[in-house]
Design a protein around this motif. Structure first.
Motif, PDB file in Angstrom:
ATOM      1  N   ALA A   1       9.736   1.451   8.755  1.00 57.98           N
ATOM      2  CA  ALA A   1      10.852   2.354   8.498  1.00 57.98           C
ATOM      3  C   ALA A   1      11.888   1.752   7.552  1.00 57.98           C
ATOM      4  O   ALA A   1      12.871   2.408   7.214  1.00 57.98           O
ATOM      5  CB  ALA A   1      11.513   2.750   9.822  1.00 57.98           C
ATOM      6  N   SER A   2      11.672   0.512   7.138  1.00 62.11           N
ATOM      7  CA  SER A   2      12.548  -0.130   6.149  1.00 62.11           C
ATOM      8  C   SER A   2      12.003  -0.014   4.733  1.00 62.11           C
ATOM      9  O   SER A   2      12.658  -0.454   3.788  1.00 62.11           O
ATOM     10  CB  SER A   2      12.723  -1.623   6.494  1.00 62.11           C
ATOM     11  OG  SER A   2      13.214  -1.811   7.793  1.00 62.11           O
ATOM     12  N   ILE A   3      10.810   0.552   4.574  1.00 67.08           N
ATOM     13  CA  ILE A   3      10.192   0.627   3.254  1.00 67.08           C
ATOM     14  C   ILE A   3      10.914   1.651   2.390  1.00 67.08           C
ATOM     15  O   ILE A   3      11.017   2.833   2.741  1.00 67.08           O
ATOM     16  CB  ILE A   3       8.695   0.987   3.373  1.00 67.08           C
ATOM     17  CG1 ILE A   3       7.952  -0.088   4.169  1.00 67.08           C
ATOM     18  CG2 ILE A   3       8.070   1.145   1.988  1.00 67.08           C
ATOM     19  CD1 ILE A   3       6.496   0.235   4.424  1.00 67.08           C
ATOM     20  N   GLU A   4      11.398   1.198   1.261  1.00 70.24           N
ATOM     21  CA  GLU A   4      12.207   2.052   0.384  1.00 70.24           C
ATOM     22  C   GLU A   4      11.417   3.252  -0.124  1.00 70.24           C
ATOM     23  O   GLU A   4      11.951   4.360  -0.236  1.00 70.24           O
ATOM     24  CB  GLU A   4      12.726   1.220  -0.793  1.00 70.24           C
ATOM     25  CG  GLU A   4      13.621   1.992  -1.748  1.00 70.24           C
ATOM     26  CD  GLU A   4      14.115   1.135  -2.894  1.00 70.24           C
ATOM     27  OE1 GLU A   4      14.734   1.685  -3.828  1.00 70.24           O
ATOM     28  OE2 GLU A   4      13.884  -0.089  -2.862  1.00 70.24           O
TER      29      GLU A   4
ATOM     30  N   PHE B   1       7.432   8.073   7.811  1.00 67.57           N
ATOM     31  CA  PHE B   1       7.494   7.198   8.980  1.00 67.57           C
ATOM     32  C   PHE B   1       8.632   7.626   9.900  1.00 67.57           C
ATOM     33  O   PHE B   1       9.696   8.065   9.440  1.00 67.57           O
ATOM     34  CB  PHE B   1       7.730   5.738   8.570  1.00 67.57           C
ATOM     35  CG  PHE B   1       6.495   5.017   8.135  1.00 67.57           C
ATOM     36  CD1 PHE B   1       5.585   4.534   9.069  1.00 67.57           C
ATOM     37  CD2 PHE B   1       6.234   4.813   6.791  1.00 67.57           C
ATOM     38  CE1 PHE B   1       4.445   3.870   8.666  1.00 67.57           C
ATOM     39  CE2 PHE B   1       5.092   4.145   6.376  1.00 67.57           C
ATOM     40  CZ  PHE B   1       4.191   3.664   7.317  1.00 67.57           C
ATOM     41  N   ALA B   2       8.416   7.462  11.203  1.00 69.62           N
ATOM     42  CA  ALA B   2       9.483   7.646  12.182  1.00 69.62           C
ATOM     43  C   ALA B   2      10.430   6.460  12.110  1.00 69.62           C
ATOM     44  O   ALA B   2       9.994   5.306  12.024  1.00 69.62           O
ATOM     45  CB  ALA B   2       8.894   7.766  13.586  1.00 69.62           C
TER      46      ALA B   2
ATOM     47  N   VAL C   1       0.833  -1.204   0.000  1.00 66.30           N
ATOM     48  CA  VAL C   1       0.000   0.000   0.000  1.00 66.30           C
ATOM     49  C   VAL C   1       0.870   1.258   0.000  1.00 66.30           C
ATOM     50  O   VAL C   1       0.596   2.225  -0.730  1.00 66.30           O
ATOM     51  CB  VAL C   1      -0.946  -0.024   1.211  1.00 66.30           C
ATOM     52  CG1 VAL C   1      -1.557   1.338   1.456  1.00 66.30           C
ATOM     53  CG2 VAL C   1      -2.049  -1.053   0.995  1.00 66.30           C
ATOM     54  N   VAL C   2       1.928   1.273   0.807  1.00 63.91           N
ATOM     55  CA  VAL C   2       2.831   2.426   0.822  1.00 63.91           C
ATOM     56  C   VAL C   2       3.486   2.593  -0.552  1.00 63.91           C
ATOM     57  O   VAL C   2       3.622   3.713  -1.057  1.00 63.91           O
ATOM     58  CB  VAL C   2       3.895   2.269   1.920  1.00 63.91           C
ATOM     59  CG1 VAL C   2       4.947   3.372   1.819  1.00 63.91           C
ATOM     60  CG2 VAL C   2       3.241   2.304   3.303  1.00 63.91           C
TER      61      VAL C   2
END
Length: 420
Positions: free
Chosen positions: A336-339, A320-321, A302-303
Motif C-alpha cells: 500500500a506504499s507503492i506510488e 491495493f487495500a 512488477v507493480v
C-alpha cells in the motif's frame, strides 16, 4: 629432548581437542538445541543490505520484527539478455530455472538449488554477475498480513494469513504453465482478482464470464478454494461479479470479465507469478484486497511495470487495500506504499475516514468500508467490510470507467478516484 617435548605438546593438544569434542557431544545430548547454529542469510532490498538470522528455516531481520521462511529458491532480477543456460553454468547446485515475470527491460526468474545451504553462496555469486540486477531468497512472510476483513479490531488478515503457514510445503510444484491460448476473444473490461480462492459454482456467478483462472500454488487452471479458510476471494468476487437478479447481493460489474487467480500464501515467487498471469490474461484492472507485512523490491518492480507499460502504455490499474491498522503509511512499508499502485482506504457511511483505515500520501482514495453482504463458499452468503471491501469497490468504479472510456490512462484514473 626438544623433539620429545614437542611430541608431548602435540599429544596434549590432541587430548584437549578430543575432550572438547566429547564435551560438545555430551552437551548436544542433554541440550539438543545448543548444537544448532544460527543460520545467516544476507540480501539487498531497496539498496539496503539486510542480514537475517534464524534457526530451522525461520528467519528474523536483526533490525525489525518481520519473520519469514525461506527454502532452496532464489528470486533474481536479470537483464533479458541473461540466458538460463548461463545461470545454470554458474553453480553445480542449480537444479532448475523458472520464469516468473517477463518485462521489456528485465526478467524475474526463480532458481531452485539442491539445498538451502547454498543460498548465501549463490546469492553472492549472482550479485557479482553484470547481468543480474537483484538476488533475494524466495521469501514467505510469517507475520500476519493486513487488508482483509476477518476482524478489524484485531487487524484484518490477508490471503496467506487465513490459511496459515504450511511448513511442509516449501517448494513450488512444477505443474503445467498456464495455456493462455485457450482464452476466448477479448470482451468487455477484464478484472483480475488475486486472492485466496473462488467458489465460482455459486449460483450468483451463473452468468459470470470467466476468461481465465489459475492457482499459483498448484500451478493448475483451477482457482477454486483448496482449504476451508479460502473464503475471502469468493466474497471479493461477489462484490464485483454477483448477478443482478433481484437478490440482496448484486455485483458492481457483472458484465465485466473475470480473471480469477488463487494465491494462498506470500512466497515472493508466487506473488510475481500471479501478476504475470494477470498481465498475460489481458487484465485492465488487478484487484488486490490485501497487503503484506513488508514490501519486497521484486513486488514493487512488477507493480511499477504493470502501471507504466500495461494496457499498451496506458497502465494497468493495480488496486491495493490500504490496510486496517489506523496508521500512516511510510515509504516502502508494504504494497500500500507503492506510488504506482492505486491504494484505497476506507470511509464510513457518513463519508469520513474510518478510524481503522490506514492513511498517507500513497492513499489515492477512500470508499465505503461499512459491513456489506456478499457471496460465500458452498452457495452461502457472508458479510465483508474494511479496506478490502473499499478496494473491491474501487476496482468496480475503475472497470466502469474503462468500459466507457478505454482511452483513459492510469493518471486519469487516479485523478478520478481521488475526486470520487
Amino acid at each position: 629432548m626438544k623433539d620429545t617435548a614437542a611430541e608431548n605438546d602435540r599429544n596434549d593438544d590432541e587430548i584437549k581437542i578430543e575432550m572438547n569434542l566429547y564435551l560438545a557431544f555430551l552437551i548436544s545430548l542433554v541440550f539438543p538445541f545448543a548444537a544448532t547454529a544460527n543460520e545467516v542469510v544476507h540480501f539487498n532490498n531497496f539498496f539496503q543490505r539486510y542480514e537475517a538470522v534464524g534457526q530451522s528455516g525461520v528467519y528474523q531481520l536483526k533490525a525489525g520484527e518481520v519473520e519469514f521462511r525461506i527454502s532452496n529458491r532464489v528470486v533474481i532480477k536479470a537483464l533479458p539478455s541473461l540466458s538460463q543456460s548461463e545461470i545454470a553454468r554458474l553453480d553445480r547446485n542449480v537444479v532448475s530455472i523458472t520464469e516468473l515475470y517477463l518485462a521489456k527491460d528485465f526478467n524475474y526468474l526463480m532458481i531452485e538449488l539442491t539445498s538451502p545451504e547454498h543460498l548465501t553462496q549463490i546469492i553472492d555469486l549472482l550479485e557479482l554477475h553484470p547481468k543480474v540486477l537483484l538476488a533475494q531468497p524466495d521469501i514467505l512472510q510469517l507475520n500476519r498480513l493486513s487488508g482483509l476483513d476477518r476482524d478489524i479490531r484485531r487487524n484484518e488478515t490477508m490471503v496467506s494469513e487465513q490459511i496459515g503457514v504450511s511448513v511442509e510445503n516449501t517448494s513450488m510444484p512444477q505443474h503445467a504453465e498456464p495455456d493462455l491460448h485457450i482464452l476466448p476473444e477479448r470482451e468487455a473490461v477484464r478484472v483480475a482478482i488475486i486472492d485466496d480462492g473462488f467458489d465460482l459454482t455459486h449460483p450468483e456467478f451463473t452468468s459470470t464470464k470467466v476468461a481465465f483462472q489459475y492457482d499459483t500454488e498448484t500451478r493448475t487452471l483451477d482457482a477454486s478454494p483448496k482449504l476451508p479458510q479460502d473464503s475471502h476471494g469468493t466474497r471479493i468476487a461477489g462484490i464485483l461479479f454477483a448477478d443482478r437478479n433481484g437478490n440482496e447481493v448484486e455485483g458492481l460489474i457483472p458484465g465485466a470479465t473475470l480473471i480469477a487467480i488463487r494465491q494462498p500464501n506470500t512466497w515472493t515467487s508466487q506473488t510475481l507469478l500471479a501478476f504475470q498471469v494477470a498481465r498475460l490474461a489481458g487484465a485492465d484492472v488487478i484487484n488486490c484486497s490485501w497487503h503484506s507485512e513488508w514490501l519486497l523490491e521484486p513486488v514493487r518492480d512488477v507493480v511499477h511495470d504493470l502501471a507504466t507499460s500495461g494496457r499498451e502504455g496506458k497502465g494497468i490499474a493495480v488496486v491495493f487495500a490500504a490496510g486496517n491498522d489506523g496508521i500512516v503509511l511510510a515509504p516502502n512499508l508494504h504494497e500500500a506504499s507503492i506510488e504506482e499502485a492505486i491504494v484505497i482506504g476506507a470511509k464510513t457511511k457518513s463519508g469520513v475516514k474510518a478510524r481503522y483505515s490506514n492513511w498517507g500520501e500513497s492513499v489515492d482514495g477512500y470508499l465505503d468500508g461499512s459491513s456489506y453482504l456478499s457471496t460465500a463458499n458452498k452457495g452461502g452468503f457472508s458479510k465483508i467490510n474494511g479496506t478490502s471491501l473499499a478496494a473491491a469497490r474501487a476496482s468496480g468504479v475503475i472497470a466502469e470507467l474503462l468500459a466507457t472510456h478505454p482511452e483513459m490512462t492510469l493518471v486519469d484514473i487516479e485523478r478520478h478516484i481521488r475526486n470520487y
